[in-house]
Scaffold this motif. Structure first.
Motif, PDB file in Angstrom:
ATOM      1  N   SER A   2      53.356  48.784  34.592  1.00  0.00           N
ATOM      2  CA  SER A   2      54.241  48.088  35.525  1.00  0.00           C
ATOM      3  C   SER A   2      54.107  46.570  35.381  1.00  0.00           C
ATOM      4  CB  SER A   2      53.899  48.487  36.963  1.00  0.00           C
ATOM      5  OG  SER A   2      52.676  47.908  37.358  1.00  0.00           O
ATOM      6  N   THR A   3      55.122  45.867  35.841  1.00  0.00           N
ATOM      7  CA  THR A   3      55.106  44.406  35.834  1.00  0.00           C
ATOM      8  C   THR A   3      53.937  43.883  36.657  1.00  0.00           C
ATOM      9  OG1 THR A   3      57.505  44.400  35.636  1.00  0.00           O
ATOM     10  CG2 THR A   3      56.470  42.346  36.339  1.00  0.00           C
ATOM     11  N   HIS A   4      53.673  44.550  37.771  1.00  0.00           N
ATOM     12  CA  HIS A   4      52.557  44.167  38.643  1.00  0.00           C
ATOM     13  C   HIS A   4      51.229  44.282  37.888  1.00  0.00           C
ATOM     14  CE1 HIS A   4      50.448  43.567  42.406  1.00  0.00           C
ATOM     15  NE2 HIS A   4      49.730  44.634  42.162  1.00  0.00           N
ATOM     16  N   GLN A   5      51.052  45.355  37.153  1.00  0.00           N
ATOM     17  CA  GLN A   5      49.809  45.555  36.410  1.00  0.00           C
ATOM     18  C   GLN A   5      49.669  44.546  35.276  1.00  0.00           C
ATOM     19  OE1 GLN A   5      47.295  47.681  37.353  1.00  0.00           O
ATOM     20  NE2 GLN A   5      46.184  46.447  35.868  1.00  0.00           N
ATOM     21  N   VAL A   6      50.765  44.216  34.632  1.00  0.00           N
ATOM     22  CA  VAL A   6      50.739  43.199  33.571  1.00  0.00           C
ATOM     23  C   VAL A   6      50.298  41.859  34.160  1.00  0.00           C
ATOM     24  CG1 VAL A   6      52.173  41.871  31.955  1.00  0.00           C
ATOM     25  CG2 VAL A   6      52.437  44.354  32.117  1.00  0.00           C
ATOM     26  N   PHE A   7      50.849  41.513  35.328  1.00  0.00           N
ATOM     27  CA  PHE A   7      50.458  40.268  36.002  1.00  0.00           C
ATOM     28  C   PHE A   7      48.970  40.279  36.329  1.00  0.00           C
ATOM     29  CE2 PHE A   7      49.497  38.165  40.036  1.00  0.00           C
ATOM     30  CZ  PHE A   7      49.753  36.854  39.692  1.00  0.00           C
ATOM     31  N   LEU A   8      48.479  41.360  36.911  1.00  0.00           N
ATOM     32  CA  LEU A   8      47.062  41.436  37.273  1.00  0.00           C
ATOM     33  C   LEU A   8      46.162  41.350  36.049  1.00  0.00           C
ATOM     34  CD1 LEU A   8      47.065  44.119  40.113  1.00  0.00           C
ATOM     35  CD2 LEU A   8      46.826  41.627  40.318  1.00  0.00           C
ATOM     36  N   ASP A   9      46.556  42.013  34.980  1.00  0.00           N
ATOM     37  CA  ASP A   9      45.771  41.952  33.740  1.00  0.00           C
ATOM     38  C   ASP A   9      45.747  40.530  33.187  1.00  0.00           C
ATOM     39  OD1 ASP A   9      45.307  44.658  33.982  1.00  0.00           O
ATOM     40  OD2 ASP A   9      46.734  45.235  32.406  1.00  0.00           O
ATOM     41  N   SER A  10      46.893  39.844  33.224  1.00  0.00           N
ATOM     42  CA  SER A  10      46.973  38.463  32.739  1.00  0.00           C
ATOM     43  C   SER A  10      46.131  37.529  33.607  1.00  0.00           C
ATOM     44  CB  SER A  10      48.420  37.984  32.721  1.00  0.00           C
ATOM     45  OG  SER A  10      49.187  38.739  31.826  1.00  0.00           O
ATOM     46  N   LEU A  11      46.183  37.737  34.903  1.00  0.00           N
ATOM     47  CA  LEU A  11      45.382  36.927  35.820  1.00  0.00           C
ATOM     48  C   LEU A  11      43.899  37.130  35.561  1.00  0.00           C
ATOM     49  CD1 LEU A  11      45.026  35.056  38.260  1.00  0.00           C
ATOM     50  CD2 LEU A  11      45.276  37.101  39.717  1.00  0.00           C
ATOM     51  N   TYR A  12      43.487  38.360  35.438  1.00  0.00           N
ATOM     52  CA  TYR A  12      42.077  38.677  35.175  1.00  0.00           C
ATOM     53  C   TYR A  12      41.629  38.035  33.863  1.00  0.00           C
ATOM     54  CZ  TYR A  12      37.766  41.314  34.587  1.00  0.00           C
ATOM     55  OH  TYR A  12      36.453  41.661  34.404  1.00  0.00           O
ATOM     56  N   GLN A  13      42.454  38.114  32.851  1.00  0.00           N
ATOM     57  CA  GLN A  13      42.126  37.520  31.557  1.00  0.00           C
ATOM     58  C   GLN A  13      41.972  36.001  31.680  1.00  0.00           C
ATOM     59  OE1 GLN A  13      45.082  38.146  28.506  1.00  0.00           O
ATOM     60  NE2 GLN A  13      43.640  37.652  26.883  1.00  0.00           N
ATOM     61  N   LEU A  14      42.870  35.349  32.406  1.00  0.00           N
ATOM     62  CA  LEU A  14      42.786  33.905  32.611  1.00  0.00           C
ATOM     63  C   LEU A  14      41.492  33.539  33.331  1.00  0.00           C
ATOM     64  CD1 LEU A  14      44.256  31.116  32.401  1.00  0.00           C
ATOM     65  CD2 LEU A  14      45.201  31.630  34.673  1.00  0.00           C
ATOM     66  N   LEU A  15      41.152  34.288  34.376  1.00  0.00           N
ATOM     67  CA  LEU A  15      39.937  33.999  35.139  1.00  0.00           C
ATOM     68  C   LEU A  15      38.677  34.261  34.323  1.00  0.00           C
ATOM     69  CD1 LEU A  15      40.957  35.441  38.620  1.00  0.00           C
ATOM     70  CD2 LEU A  15      40.955  33.042  37.891  1.00  0.00           C
ATOM     71  N   GLN A  16      38.732  35.209  33.413  1.00  0.00           N
ATOM     72  CA  GLN A  16      37.589  35.487  32.534  1.00  0.00           C
ATOM     73  C   GLN A  16      37.425  34.403  31.476  1.00  0.00           C
ATOM     74  OE1 GLN A  16      35.177  37.418  32.713  1.00  0.00           O
ATOM     75  NE2 GLN A  16      35.728  39.347  33.609  1.00  0.00           N
ATOM     76  N   GLN A  17      38.539  33.900  30.951  1.00  0.00           N
ATOM     77  CA  GLN A  17      38.491  32.950  29.842  1.00  0.00           C
ATOM     78  C   GLN A  17      38.184  31.521  30.278  1.00  0.00           C
ATOM     79  OE1 GLN A  17      42.336  33.412  28.053  1.00  0.00           O
ATOM     80  NE2 GLN A  17      41.707  35.177  26.821  1.00  0.00           N
ATOM     81  N   GLN A  18      38.643  31.130  31.432  1.00  0.00           N
ATOM     82  CA  GLN A  18      38.461  29.752  31.875  1.00  0.00           C
ATOM     83  C   GLN A  18      37.199  29.626  32.716  1.00  0.00           C
ATOM     84  OE1 GLN A  18      40.521  27.554  30.378  1.00  0.00           O
ATOM     85  NE2 GLN A  18      41.202  29.470  29.456  1.00  0.00           N
ATOM     86  N   ARG A  19      36.582  28.456  32.649  1.00  0.00           N
ATOM     87  CA  ARG A  19      35.308  28.254  33.338  1.00  0.00           C
ATOM     88  C   ARG A  19      35.364  27.181  34.417  1.00  0.00           C
ATOM     89  NH1 ARG A  19      30.336  28.424  30.176  1.00  0.00           N
ATOM     90  NH2 ARG A  19      30.467  26.170  30.213  1.00  0.00           N
ATOM     91  N   HIS A  20      36.503  26.525  34.564  1.00  0.00           N
ATOM     92  CA  HIS A  20      36.627  25.509  35.610  1.00  0.00           C
ATOM     93  C   HIS A  20      38.062  25.500  36.148  1.00  0.00           C
ATOM     94  CE1 HIS A  20      38.245  23.210  32.228  1.00  0.00           C
ATOM     95  NE2 HIS A  20      38.847  22.459  33.137  1.00  0.00           N
ATOM     96  N   GLY A  21      38.177  24.925  37.327  1.00  0.00           N
ATOM     97  CA  GLY A  21      39.479  24.814  37.956  1.00  0.00           C
ATOM     98  C   GLY A  21      39.588  23.514  38.715  1.00  0.00           C
ATOM     99  N   SER A  22      40.772  23.237  39.220  1.00  0.00           N
ATOM    100  CA  SER A  22      41.032  22.058  40.042  1.00  0.00           C
ATOM    101  C   SER A  22      41.069  22.496  41.493  1.00  0.00           C
ATOM    102  CB  SER A  22      42.357  21.413  39.646  1.00  0.00           C
ATOM    103  OG  SER A  22      42.326  21.019  38.296  1.00  0.00           O
ATOM    104  N   LEU A  23      40.080  22.059  42.252  1.00  0.00           N
ATOM    105  CA  LEU A  23      39.950  22.428  43.657  1.00  0.00           C
ATOM    106  C   LEU A  23      40.672  21.403  44.514  1.00  0.00           C
ATOM    107  CD1 LEU A  23      38.509  24.294  45.780  1.00  0.00           C
ATOM    108  CD2 LEU A  23      36.682  22.565  45.786  1.00  0.00           C
ATOM    109  N   GLY A  24      41.584  21.880  45.341  1.00  0.00           N
ATOM    110  CA  GLY A  24      42.318  20.999  46.249  1.00  0.00           C
ATOM    111  C   GLY A  24      41.826  21.177  47.670  1.00  0.00           C
TER     112      GLY A  24
END
Length: 135
Positions: A2-24
């Motif tokens: 599903s589109t929802h599952q693709v989004f969740l998988d992409s989000l999880y991958q982004l969070l796994q690959q990146q080590r920092h973020g911009s905190l507002g």
């Protein structure tokens, strides 16, 4: 899939690959304040973990106003258009994890699995773990 599952998988991958973020966060005057923070993904609890110092303004702001946001973006490469970079902005509620609690110790373990080089800093009394949960 599903589109929802693709989004969740992409989000999880982004969070796994990146080590920092911009905190507002918001200043005491209600102005936006953005800072870079390293984070670890605590997948078991569906949240991000940050380890920040009292010397940083964003720590004071989170203690006073725990509603904030964090943007995580894929690191750009020289040949990729920046407008196409995968990214996400999350509205979060920050919770200070109290010292000498099982929750803080578990968070410390998750954080140090990603950033083992900062183990010595986790004993500094002016540094704190915050859990960033989706609002």
């Amino acid at each position: 899939m599903s589109t929802h599952q693709v989004f969740l998988d992409s989000l999880y991958q982004l969070l796994q690959q990146q080590r920092h973020g911009s905190l507002g966060t918001l200043t005491n005057q209600g102005l936006p304040f953005v800072s870079m923070v390293p984070f670890a993904l605590d997948a078991a609890h569906g949240r991000l973990l940050i380890h920040i110092s009292d010397m940083a303004a964003h720590t004071r702001y989170l203690k006073e106003r725990p509603q904030a946001s964090i943007m995580i973006c894929q690191t750009p490469s020289d040949d990729a258009p920046v407008h196409d970079l995968p990214r996400v902005t999350l509205q979060i509620e920050a919770s200070l994890l109290e010292r000498n609690t099982p929750e803080r110790e578990a968070a410390r373990d998750v954080y140090l699995a990603r950033f083992p080089d900062v183990a010595f800093m986790t004993d500094f009394t002016d540094f704190h773990f915050f859990a960033l949960s989706l609002q």
